[in-house]
Design a protein around this motif. Structure first.
Motif, mmCIF file in Angstrom:
data_model
loop_
_atom_site.group_PDB
_atom_site.id
_atom_site.type_symbol
_atom_site.label_atom_id
_atom_site.label_comp_id
_atom_site.label_asym_id
_atom_site.label_seq_id
_atom_site.Cartn_x
_atom_site.Cartn_y
_atom_site.Cartn_z
ATOM 1 N N UNK A 8 0.854 -1.175 0.000
ATOM 2 C CA UNK A 8 0.000 0.000 0.000
ATOM 3 C C UNK A 8 0.896 1.233 0.000
ATOM 4 N N UNK A 9 0.333 2.349 -0.322
ATOM 5 C CA UNK A 9 1.108 3.579 -0.378
ATOM 6 C C UNK A 9 0.961 4.313 0.938
ATOM 7 N N UNK A 20 6.412 7.500 -17.416
ATOM 8 C CA UNK A 20 5.907 6.202 -17.859
ATOM 9 C C UNK A 20 6.842 5.067 -17.450
ATOM 10 N N UNK A 21 8.151 5.316 -17.546
ATOM 11 C CA UNK A 21 9.120 4.310 -17.137
ATOM 12 C C UNK A 21 9.053 4.066 -15.626
ATOM 13 N N UNK A 22 8.915 5.142 -14.852
ATOM 14 C CA UNK A 22 8.805 5.014 -13.392
ATOM 15 C C UNK A 22 7.531 4.253 -13.019
ATOM 16 N N UNK A 26 7.697 0.597 -10.956
ATOM 17 C CA UNK A 26 7.085 0.393 -9.647
ATOM 18 C C UNK A 26 5.764 -0.366 -9.743
ATOM 19 N N UNK A 27 5.070 -0.224 -10.844
ATOM 20 C CA UNK A 27 3.866 -1.014 -11.055
ATOM 21 C C UNK A 27 4.192 -2.493 -11.094
ATOM 22 N N UNK A 28 5.251 -2.841 -11.829
ATOM 23 C CA UNK A 28 5.678 -4.242 -11.898
ATOM 24 C C UNK A 28 6.231 -4.721 -10.560
ATOM 25 N N UNK A 29 7.003 -3.875 -9.897
ATOM 26 C CA UNK A 29 7.636 -4.260 -8.639
ATOM 27 C C UNK A 29 6.630 -4.506 -7.522
ATOM 28 N N UNK A 32 1.383 -2.060 -8.316
ATOM 29 C CA UNK A 32 0.617 -0.835 -8.154
ATOM 30 C C UNK A 32 -0.143 -0.531 -9.432
ATOM 31 N N UNK A 33 -1.325 0.021 -9.280
ATOM 32 C CA UNK A 33 -2.131 0.526 -10.390
ATOM 33 C C UNK A 33 -2.202 2.044 -10.231
ATOM 34 N N UNK A 34 -1.972 2.748 -11.297
ATOM 35 C CA UNK A 34 -1.962 4.208 -11.246
ATOM 36 C C UNK A 34 -3.260 4.759 -11.808
ATOM 37 N N UNK A 35 -3.881 5.618 -11.039
ATOM 38 C CA UNK A 35 -5.111 6.270 -11.446
ATOM 39 C C UNK A 35 -4.882 7.763 -11.308
ATOM 40 N N UNK A 36 -5.041 8.478 -12.393
ATOM 41 C CA UNK A 36 -4.843 9.912 -12.377
ATOM 42 C C UNK A 36 -6.057 10.589 -11.758
#
Length: 88
Positions: A8-9, A20-22, A26-29, A32-36
């Protein structure tokens, strides 16, 4: 103080010109799912924060790409930022 659940964050911040690379790393690591969730009006959000007791650390500014951002400190001392993206 309760310990945050794994993956969790609790707090993080990245200053990067390669978002996008970051996000991919971290998404793979951490799965995490990113929601703007940009704020619609940074200045109004800063005013609302001040009304709730926040301290303004950096007044709203806009960069050459059209992002507007500000930094605040909440009533318990945590620093956070708010931003809005330029219209697409």
């Amino acid at each position: 103080m309760a310990v945050p659940a794994f993956n969790s964050v609790a707090w993080f911040e990245f200053g990067t010109d390669q978002p996008e690379e970051v996000k991919a790393f971290y998404g793979d690591l951490f799965d995490w799912k990113y929601v703007l969730k940009d704020v619609q009006d940074v200045a109004e959000t800063v005013r609302r924060g001040q009304g709730l007791g926040a301290k303004v650390l950096m007044e709203p500014v806009s960069d050459s790409a059209g992002f507007t951002f500000a930094r605040l400190q909440d009533t318990t001392g945590n620093h956070f930022g708010v931003f809005s993206a330029p219209a697409a």
